[in-house]
Design a protein around this motif. Structure first.
Motif, PDB file in Angstrom:
ATOM      1  N   GLU A  28       0.812  -1.217   0.000  1.00 55.86           N
ATOM      2  CA  GLU A  28       0.000   0.000   0.000  1.00 55.86           C
ATOM      3  C   GLU A  28       0.845   1.265   0.000  1.00 55.86           C
ATOM      4  N   GLY A  29       2.168   1.122  -0.182  1.00 54.26           N
ATOM      5  CA  GLY A  29       3.003   2.278  -0.419  1.00 54.26           C
ATOM      6  C   GLY A  29       3.961   2.666   0.680  1.00 54.26           C
ATOM      7  N   ALA A  30       3.907   2.005   1.836  1.00 53.40           N
ATOM      8  CA  ALA A  30       4.742   2.397   2.967  1.00 53.40           C
ATOM      9  C   ALA A  30       6.146   1.805   2.875  1.00 53.40           C
ATOM     10  N   GLU A  31       7.083   2.455   3.567  1.00 46.83           N
ATOM     11  CA  GLU A  31       8.373   1.859   3.871  1.00 46.83           C
ATOM     12  C   GLU A  31       8.266   1.280   5.280  1.00 46.83           C
ATOM     13  N   VAL A  32       8.823   0.089   5.484  1.00 47.33           N
ATOM     14  CA  VAL A  32       8.596  -0.623   6.738  1.00 47.33           C
ATOM     15  C   VAL A  32       9.907  -1.040   7.387  1.00 47.33           C
ATOM     16  N   ILE A  53      11.638  -2.829   2.801  1.00 47.39           N
ATOM     17  CA  ILE A  53      11.609  -3.324   4.175  1.00 47.39           C
ATOM     18  C   ILE A  53      13.029  -3.329   4.713  1.00 47.39           C
ATOM     19  N   ARG A  54      13.191  -2.819   5.908  1.00 44.11           N
ATOM     20  CA  ARG A  54      14.482  -2.858   6.595  1.00 44.11           C
ATOM     21  C   ARG A  54      14.312  -3.635   7.894  1.00 44.11           C
ATOM     22  N   MET A  70      12.251   2.352  16.868  1.00 46.87           N
ATOM     23  CA  MET A  70      11.415   3.503  16.516  1.00 46.87           C
ATOM     24  C   MET A  70      12.273   4.638  15.950  1.00 46.87           C
ATOM     25  N   GLN A  71      13.411   4.866  16.567  1.00 50.27           N
ATOM     26  CA  GLN A  71      14.287   5.955  16.127  1.00 50.27           C
ATOM     27  C   GLN A  71      14.863   5.690  14.744  1.00 50.27           C
ATOM     28  N   ALA A  72      15.110   4.417  14.429  1.00 54.98           N
ATOM     29  CA  ALA A  72      15.654   4.083  13.112  1.00 54.98           C
ATOM     30  C   ALA A  72      14.689   4.495  12.011  1.00 54.98           C
ATOM     31  N   ALA A  73      13.415   4.217  12.206  1.00 56.45           N
ATOM     32  CA  ALA A  73      12.424   4.623  11.214  1.00 56.45           C
ATOM     33  C   ALA A  73      12.285   6.133  11.170  1.00 56.45           C
ATOM     34  N   ASP A  74      12.300   6.743  12.331  1.00 54.44           N
ATOM     35  CA  ASP A  74      12.137   8.195  12.400  1.00 54.44           C
ATOM     36  C   ASP A  74      13.273   8.926  11.698  1.00 54.44           C
ATOM     37  N   LEU A  75      14.489   8.421  11.844  1.00 54.59           N
ATOM     38  CA  LEU A  75      15.649   9.080  11.245  1.00 54.59           C
ATOM     39  C   LEU A  75      15.604   9.062   9.717  1.00 54.59           C
TER      40      LEU A  75
END
Length: 275
Positions: A28-32, A53-54, A70-75
């Motif tokens: 649906e378009g997200a990075e995960v 996906i990471r 959480m911080q990894a995605a936020d960065l």
């Protein structure tokens, strides 16, 4: 592509419901970003995702590990979606047999981890102007007989935590909801019962057949069924939905078996015999 441009975290994302949800969010378009203790499965999934996906090794009983995920995605540009999903069967003992250590270990894995996932995601989402959090509960939160006591109690806690967090975080435009799976064909049951690896496929088939016979919808639940519900709750299609849950159980909790199975005796059928 409801989630185009969004960044999501999925805990327990290397297998089962988590894996299916990670794939659905990407679709649906997200990075995960997926967090899991199974590094082999997590890295394999990431390697086949064309960079969408990471994977980050994450033990959700470790507060610092949750924060780092959480911080990894936020960065990478900001955190928009969190699916607090990681879990396992936990302690199987009854209330008059369970040890304090087993109780604490189960609650840490299934309830404390969700609270900490929300805790570490919320400030990051607040900085973005809002977000969506989805937590995994279970039909065992709604009654006895579905799972062991410690697991069921933790999952009931997840439902109440979801409501409380939704109320507190509404001022930051953060929605918090839960998904409540029924019997879904994953390895959680066979792992919980310590079924040998070579017998798990046969055991899962037996569980699937039993589940199909125990509910109005005549098939076992699939991880993709839960992933679809999570994708909805994470999207703007659910922009007016918070503090509640979606039951995805094939009708398992709809009522007594007699309410949907005409071959089963019921109170009303018994009374009809006297008319």
């Amino acid at each position: 592509m409801r989630l185009q441009g969004k960044r999501a975290v999925v805990t327990g994302g290397a297998s089962g419901i988590g894996r299916a949800t990670a794939l659905r969010l990407v679709e649906e378009g997200a990075e995960v970003w997926i967090g899991d203790i199974d590094s082999d499965a997590g890295e394999e999934l990431a390697a086949t995702s064309n960079g969408r996906i990471r994977f980050q090794h994450t033990d959700v009983t470790d507060d610092a590990a949750i924060a780092a995920l959480m911080q990894a995605a936020d960065l990478a540009g900001g955190l928009d979606i969190v699916f607090n999903n990681a879990g396992a069967g936990g302690a199987r003992e009854r209330i008059d047999e369970i040890s304090a250590a087993d109780w604490d270990r189960t609650q840490a894995l299934l309830l404390r981890s969700v609270a900490l996932g929300i805790r570490h995601a919320a400030p990051l989402m607040t900085a973005r102007g809002g977000g969506a959090i989805v937590n995994t509960s279970s039909v065992s939160a709604l009654g006895s007989g579905y799972a062991p006591l410690a697991y069921s109690t933790a999952k009931a806690g997840v439902l109440h935590l979801t409501k409380m967090a939704a109320a507190e975080l509404s001022r930051h435009n953060i929605r918090v909801n839960a998904v409540v799976p029924g019997f879904i064909t994953t390895n959680i049951f066979t792992r919980h019962l310590d079924v040998p690896e070579e017998k798990r496929q046969d055991a899962n088939q037996a569980i699937a057949q039993a589940a199909a016979a125990a509910q109005p919808v005549k098939r076992a639940g699939r991880p993709e069924d839960i992933a679809a519900a999570v994708a909805y709750l994470a999207s703007d299609d659910a922009a007016f939905v918070t503090g509640t849950h979606i039951l995805v159980d094939g009708g398992l909790t709809i009522g007594t078996r007699a309410s949907w199975d005409e071959t089963q005796p019921s109170l009303f059928s018994a009374l009809e015999a006297f008319q």
